[in-house]
Design an enzyme around this catalytic site. Structure first.
Site: not given
Ligand code: B3K
Ligand code: ZN
Length: 894
Positions: A271-272, A305, A327
């Site tokens: 997930e940048n 994401e 998460e």
């Protein structure tokens, strides 16, 4: 009483040792120059001390060659810094300074797929959890949040596309055929969310207008040959963006959102900020090459994401012990999204089946850990089903305890209160407590105690008083971190079924005016070790429908008779519990077969016909969701059955399940065949819930029928294989053919496998499925088959997807072969797995460590099998230079 098995190990990191960072990094300026075979990273960091005097400051760095170092533009002398085992230590650093470093790295040599590496022709990064330190010296921890500017330069012909987080602020040409791009991310972030990509990529573009009217450019970058497989990911992304606005009030916060697909990736996706990097398996989809499960995975992972942009990026984790903060919550969010896009009950059934088979096994094994662990050796090993899936179950319980409105208020408060911060799981629960006034002090134990609680429920009916009582006790087995568990706060959603249907419920202490509108459903809250719940005015002894919707991640014991289960399977108003009743009924029948098994012969075994009767009625039931019907007919998996046994005999389980399945196939031949014949092979493919359900049911019927097929069924299977217009049907037919034990199928299966490969050899993801279906083949000769697959030109030894498709699938999804059931050498499967782990460990320790899991369960098997598995663990342990990743798993399981 708390013990830590590894407390003597200095490599262990403890939550209790957490200290806030000594310095903040206000700005991070990176210049990454990519050349063939080597890259150079120059970093300018603005560091500011956060507390009193600091005599030394250690920055993380691994596999870096330090070429230059300056503080405030002055080169450092040797007494101002030192390089210590993975650290750059600055001696007596000033209060506020700019640190300049220049390092050399070698992305082409980086097979760990962490840090900056090359996947085929594409340079890309993976920094979570601790990969940024392989790019530059840094305070590589999530509570250090910085303003990032990234300049990338590379040869224009090799890398026409240069991407990083945030917005593009500048680009241009350089000499020698090189060019550059500068990206700035306006949102402060921890370095684990850093990303850059350079390569020759094609792009699919679209845009999204946010609720407040801002335009966001959406771009999916893939290799040119894959441009025709991006539609589904793009549609899923837009659906996810809208859903997060509507359900959580969360808008996207940059003008551009990019996804890049690469073939070599250790997990599903990352997930940048503004630049998600994906495994191709989680982005690319088109009907001809992708199964329904593949379409659903793309939808789920793209959403997951994207949702991290708020649950993870805007509000991030203080330290890696808090991993489930982002998460667990994000898995809960993506599961609810997928439920809304398709069928909620079906999604729930699928998720629970996975949780109970795999997470429960983890929770009962040597790697068991709470969703907020107290210690770890290698954080990569803690991206587990427990953190993700059990973490999501814990958030689900909170959401259900609060109800939709309060939960939304709570998440609003959480996001608002902690925007831009790095926080803990307590902060999350506190926000929910604050909006609801609820006391979650007992509930908090879900975060700190591992293990799957077991509920024992006993009931009692008094005809005279018309009172019905449920006596409930809970207990949780010891796990490595804690032997004596305190009771959990367990919500038990339930109803009571009478002869004529649901019974109106009234608990003894309830006032009439307090009764909910849906008076046939209640949530009992168990917070103590033992509690009783008394219902009044119950006209007859009912069958309790307990843990509706799987309202808590627990094991439930209740002495249901088979007739009770028939009633629940056919008449419960809760879809999940109808499925659950079928599973219990089928499990009981399979366990009858197990009990009748003596030395491989099933003596005098006839399956309880009530199972068949239920299936027959379900097949005729009007309006029943086809996917639910398929799951209700599907026998529990061998893995799930294994979980229920005190000592696992995988060979006997395989035989017993096969026996029952064969019996059903025969007895239900006609209706199952009708399902196949009524299926329209020409209907154009759509990944809608209704169509997916129709295919699932048809392919379930096909699998049954192909157990002991006559020639007509084999011909039908071949017809489906040849005429399929989508990968779901094509692969299901091939799988049924390959798995069939009938000589009629065995004669033609090899040719069909070869034809399939010839047709799809250029589609890497289809080749993965082809490898996996052979690795899963339960027929004799499994070890030789997987060895041959490793030698096949389609196999790529460094590609995680290929490794998972062959080695992972074999060890996890082919128990009868892995455990030597059909092999002359009963240990061959274990040795094969250990060989693969050892070969991979020095190249890609994260993937190697993950592969070990099936061997860690050795205590669940008999002495001989368990001993052999243990022997292979010992062998791995004694491998010279074993990675810390594999070492943690092996040493904790021995
Ligand atoms: N956050 C990443 C997982 C990173 C794993 C690092 N070993 C993907 C996800 O959960 O969305
Ligand atoms: Zn995630």
């Amino acid at each position: 009483m708390t013990q830590d098995l590894s407390s003597n190990n200095s490599d262990t990191v403890y939550l209790k040792d957490y200290q806030s960072p000594a310095y903040a990094i206000e700005k991070t300026d990176l210049d990454v120059a990519i050349y063939p075979g080597e890259s150079f990273v120059e970093a300018r960091l603005q560091l500011v001390r956060q507390s009193g005097l600091v005599s030394e400051l250690a920055l993380d760095g691994e596999q870096l060659e330090l070429l230059a170092i300056e503080i405030n533009s002055q080169s450092l002398s040797k007494d101002q810094y030192r390089l210590d085992d993975g650290k750059l230590v600055l001696i007596e650093p000033p209060e506020r300074f700019e640190l300049y470093t220049k390092v050399r790295i070698q992305p082409e040599q980086n097979t760990s797929l962490e840090g900056l590496y090359r996947s085929r022709t594409i340079y890309c990064t993976q920094c979570e959890a601790e990969g940024f330190r392989k790019i530059t010296y840094y305070l590589d921890r999530p509570d250090v949040m910085s303003d990032f500017t990234t300049r990338i330069s590379a040869a224009k012909s090799e890398c026409p596309i240069l991407l990083a987080n945030g917005n593009l602020v500048e680009q241009g040409d350089l000499t020698d055929g090189r060019h550059y791009a500068v990206w700035h991310d306006p949102h402060k972030k921890p370095c684990y969310l850093f990303a850059l990509v350079a390569g020759d990529l094609s792009v699919m573009e679209d845009h999204f207008v946010t609720a407040s009217g801002r335009n966001v450019d959406l771009k999916i970058y893939v290799e040119e040959k894959d441009l025709d497989k991006c539609d589904h990911a793009m549609a899923s992304l837009k659906n996810a963006m809208r859903w997060d606005e509507e359900v959580y009030g969360r808008e996207y916060d940059l003008d551009i959102f990019m996804i890049v697909a690469v073939d070599d990736f250790n997990m599903g996706a990352m997930e940048n900020k503004g630049l998600n990097i994906f495994n191709t398996s989680c982005v690319l989809a088109k009907p001809e090459t992708t199964t329904d499960a593949g379409f659903q995975r793309v939808e789920g992972v793209v959403a997951h994401e994207y949702f991290h942009n708020w649950s993870g990026n805007r509000v991030t984790c203080r330290d890696w012990f808090q991993l489930s903060l982002k998460e667990g919550f994000t898995v809960y969010r993506d599961a609810e999204f997928s439920a809304d896009m398709g069928s909620p009950t079906v999604k729930r059934v699928e998720d629970v089946a996975m949780l109970r088979t795999h997470q429960f096994a983890e929770d009962a094994g040597p790697m068991a850990h709470p969703i907020r662990p107290a210690s770890y050796m290698e954080i990569s090993n803690f991206y587990t089903l427990t953190i993700y899936e059990k973490g999501a179950e814990v958030v689900r319980m909170l959401a259900n305890l609060l109800g939709p409105e309060l939960f939304r208020k709570g998440t609003d408060l959480y996001f608002e209160r902690h925007d831009g911060q790095a926080v803990t799981t307590e902060d999350f629960v506190q926000a929910l407590a604050d909006v609801s006034g609820r006391d979650f002090s007992v509930f908090q134990r879900w975060y700190n105690q591992a293990g799957t609680p077991q509920l024992e429920v006993r009931d009692e009916y008094d005809e005279n008083t018309r009172e019905y009582t449920l006596h409930i006790t809970q207990s949780t087995p010891a796990t490595p971190e804690c032997a004596d568990k305190q009771p959990f706060h367990i919500p038990i959603a339930m109803g009571l079924l009478g002869d004529a249907g649901e019974i109106a419920l009234k608990l003894r202490d309830e006032e009439l005016e307090d009764l909910p509108t849906d008076n046939t459903h209640r949530v009992l809250e168990l917070t103590e070790q033992a509690q009783s719940f008394v219902f009044t005015d119950v006209p007859e002894k009912p069958v309790p429908s307990l843990l509706r919707g799987f309202s808590a991640p627990v094991k439930l014991k209740f002495a249901y008779s088979r007739d009770d289960l028939v009633r629940l399977a056919l008449r419960d108003s809760d879809g999940f519990n109808r499925y659950e009743a079928c599973q219990r009924l089928a499990l009981g029948v399979i366990e009858d077969a197990l009990a009748a098994d003596s030395g491989g012969e099933l003596n005098n075994f006839t399956p309880d016909e009530r199972l068949l009767a239920v299936y027959q009625q379900l097949l005729q039931e009007e309006g029943l969701d086809r996917a639910m019907l398929a799951y209700m007919l599907l026998l529990p998996s061998e893995g799930f059955i294994a979980e229920q046994q005190s000592v696992i005999d995988p060979i006997a389980i395989h035989r017993a399940r096969g026996e029952v399945a064969g019996y059903i196939a025969k007895a239900l031949h006609k209706p199952l065949l009708a399902v196949l014949e009524n299926y329209d092979l020409r209907k154009p493919y759509k990944p809608t819930a209704v169509d997916i359900a129709a295919r699932l049911l048809k392919n379930t019927a096909l699998e049954f029928l192909m157990r002991e097929p006559d020639q007509a069924v084999v011909d039908l299977c071949v017809k489906h294989l040849q005429q399929a217009n989508n990968m779901t049907d094509e692969l299901a037919s091939l799988t049924a053919l390959v798995n069939s034990r009938s000589p009629l199928a065995a004669d033609i299966a090899p040719q069909k496998l070869a034809d399939f490969y010839a047709k799809w050899q250029d589609e890497s993801l289809v080749v993965n499925a082809w490898l996996a279906l052979q690795a899963r083949n339960a027929n004799p000769g499994g070890v030789e088959r997987v060895e041959a697959l490793l030698a096949h030109p389609a196999f790529e030894a460094n590609n995680p997807n290929k490794i998972r498709s062959v080695v992972g699938v074999f060890a996890n999804a082919n128990p009868v072969n892995f455990h030597g059931g059909t092999d002359a050498d009963p240990e061959a499967g274990y040795r094969f797995l250990a060989d693969q782990v050892i070969a991979l460990d020095s190249k890609n320790p994260q993937i190697a460590a993950r592969l070990i899991t099936p061997l860690t369960r050795w205590r669940r098997y008999d002495k001989q099998r368990g001993g052999a598995m243990r022997g292979q663990l010992e062998r791995i342990k004694h491998t010279p230079g074993l990675s810390s990743d594999s070492n943690e798993i092996v040493s904790k399981s021995l």
